[in-house]
Enzyme design. Structure first.
Site, PDB file in Angstrom:
ATOM      1  N   ARG A  59       0.819  -1.219   0.000  1.00 55.67           N
ATOM      2  CA  ARG A  59       0.000   0.000   0.000  1.00 55.67           C
ATOM      3  C   ARG A  59       0.850   1.265   0.000  1.00 55.67           C
ATOM      4  NH1 ARG A  59      -2.775  -4.058   2.624  1.00 55.67           N
ATOM      5  NH2 ARG A  59      -1.592  -3.637   4.529  1.00 55.67           N
ATOM      6  N   GLU A  96       5.151 -10.248  13.070  1.00 60.76           N
ATOM      7  CA  GLU A  96       4.498 -10.818  14.246  1.00 60.76           C
ATOM      8  C   GLU A  96       4.460 -12.336  14.170  1.00 60.76           C
ATOM      9  OE1 GLU A  96       0.911  -8.801  15.906  1.00 60.76           O
ATOM     10  OE2 GLU A  96       1.095  -7.608  14.064  1.00 60.76           O
TER      11      GLU A  96
END
Length: 176
Positions: A59, A96
């Protein structure tokens, strides 16, 4: 009057249960919201000399391309491993849920060029840190990093600040 945050949709439990996904596609789809985000990111670095805008996959390409166009400067993508043809530099980083690798063309930035790094969201800062390390290998001067969203609880802004990089985000959300 609407703010950038008003254009961002929250999707609960995506990609896994317990995560509140902040979806900027609704911001991008609205011409007023998208223009507002681009203008505010540019304004945050007004008066600074910028030679190139660097967008972090994916993005960051949308935002960074629009910002580069408005500033009349070049655009450089930093992509996930294996997506760029030609010679690249690579940098591993932690997510993560594992690790990944970012790459940039080895001739994308000339030493001394002033670059602005752009992405949609700042969480742990791992992606931005990897991008900055790649740019520093090329001799870039980092003007700063701009994000639409900051998730302050995840510590990305603190990490980049510790690296000596100016960070500007348009809005913040609590949680993940």
């Amino acid at each position: 009057m609407k703010t950038v945050q008003d254009y961002i949709r929250t999707i609960p439990d995506f990609p896994i249960e317990g995560i509140m996904f902040r979806d900027v596609t609704t911001l991008f789809a609205d011409p007023r919201g998208f223009r507002m985000a681009i203008d505010q990111l540019i304004h945050a670095f007004a008066g600074r000399e910028i030679d190139k805008v660097v967008g972090l996959e994916a993005r960051g390409f949308i935002l960074g391309g629009a910002i580069a166009h408005q500033l009349s400067v070049g655009f450089v993508p930093i992509r996930k491993a294996g997506k760029l043809p030609g010679k690249t530099l690579s940098q591993d980083y932690t997510l993560e849920y594992g690790t990944a690798t970012m790459e940039v063309h080895d001739d994308a930035i000339e030493a001394g060029e002033r670059v602005l790094v752009i992405d949609d969201l700042l969480a742990t800062g791992g992606t931005a840190e990897a991008g900055i390390k790649l740019l520093e290998q090329l001799g870039a001067q980092i003007v700063g990093c701009g994000f639409v969203i900051d998730l302050p609880e995840l510590g990305g802004a603190k990490l980049l600040d510790q690296m000596g990089v100016e960070v500007h985000s348009l809005c913040a959300f609590d949680g993940h």
